[in-house]
Design an enzyme around this catalytic site. Structure first.
Site: not given
Ligand code: GUN
Length: 280
Positions: A52, A96, A119
């Site tokens: 990311k 996350q 998100d």
């Molecule tokens: N963990 C697995 N997929 C995601 C996601 O799309 N966003 C976040 N914040 N954590 C995750």
């Protein structure tokens, strides 16, 4: 032989377009900032977070990275989120998941306002999606819709089956397909006659986290098969929820793993951050 939907190529194309949009925004209004919060040492999460941050660099978004120890308290985690919410430099906040077990995930995420919820997880953004209003859409299902669009696949009037009912993928995926005028069925572990339901789908989206679960007998001839899974097979090799080799000749379109949905998820996170900044 089906068409393999190239998520990597589409992601690269969209990131190129986004880079230009971000540059134009910056020239007029200054930096766009994304805060990425990782708590603990989950190896998969560390890889996702690194990717990311790399994607931010690629499109010109400034990333603020916070890696807190696994022992971080609820109060400390909430205090960090509050600080990011208050910061003018931060347009989007990503915490996350999964968080270490002792932390209350719902309470931490609830502190992120809808405008910074890149998100698309919060109740306000999910509610707006359910009502087909302007919102921020969860990155993975948003990426899937972009893939369908790119390949000229219009869900209108089609039978769409979503396998999996998670808040992150299955539910928002179903709402997006419904908003696009598909007739949508959501399946899960308690669904009866699962094979028959899946085999009736024009568009089958699979997000259950079970390696190679979907086989040719569950797929209609000429269907579009979207695989959201990121699993390991019996040899430890990365694979999806769909048995690709078994299904590929029956489907008209299919996404590979890796190189399918995965690269799109992070691209849509970049897109959502840009949108969050533009709407401020
Ligand atoms: N963990 C697995 N997929 C995601 C996601 O799309 N966003 C976040 N914040 N954590 C995750």
């Amino acid at each position: 032989m089906s068409v393999s939907i190239d998520g990597k190529a589409l992601a690269a194309k969209l990131r190129g377009e986004l880079k230009e949009k971000v540059a134009a925004y910056k020239a007029e209004r200054g930096d766009i900032g994304l805060a990425v919060v990782l708590i603990g040492e989950d190896p998969a999460s560390q890889v996702y977070v690194r990717n990311k941050i790399k994607a931010c660099e690629e499109v010109g978004i400034k990333s603020f990275s916070y890696h807190l120890p696994a022992e971080t308290s609820q109060a400390e985690a909430e205090a960090l989120v509050d600080e990011l919410v208050a910061s003018d430099k931060v347009h989007g906040i990503l915490v996350q998941l999964p968080l270490p077990k002792h932390l209350n995930e719902r309470k931490i995420l609830a502190r992120i306002p809808a405008a910074k919820d890149v998100d698309g997880f919060c109740a306000e953004n999910v509610g707006n999606l359910a009502m087909n209003r302007e919102t921020i859409v969860a990155c993975t299902p948003f990426g899937v819709m972009k893939m369908l669009e790119e390949y000229g696949i219009d869900p209108k009037g089609k039978s769409a089956v979503v396998l999996g009912r998670s808040n992150i993928v299955g539910k928002p995926m179903a709402m997006l397909l419904l908003n696009a005028d598909a007739t949508v069925t959501v399946c899960h572990s308690k669904t009866k006659d699962l094979k028959d339901v899946c085999a009736a789908a024009d568009i089958l989206v699979v997000a259950i986290g079970r390696a190679k679960f979907v086989t040719a007998d569950m797929v209609k001839e000429g269907a579009v098969v979207i695989d959201v899974g990121m699993d390991r097979d019996e040899n430890g090799k990365l694979c999806g929820d769909v048995d690709f080799e078994n299904v590929k000749d029956k489907a008209a379109y299919i996404t590979p793993v890796p190189g399918g949905v995965g690269p799109m998820t992070i691209t849509m996170l970049m897109y959502n951050t840009y949108i969050a900044a533009s709407r401020r």
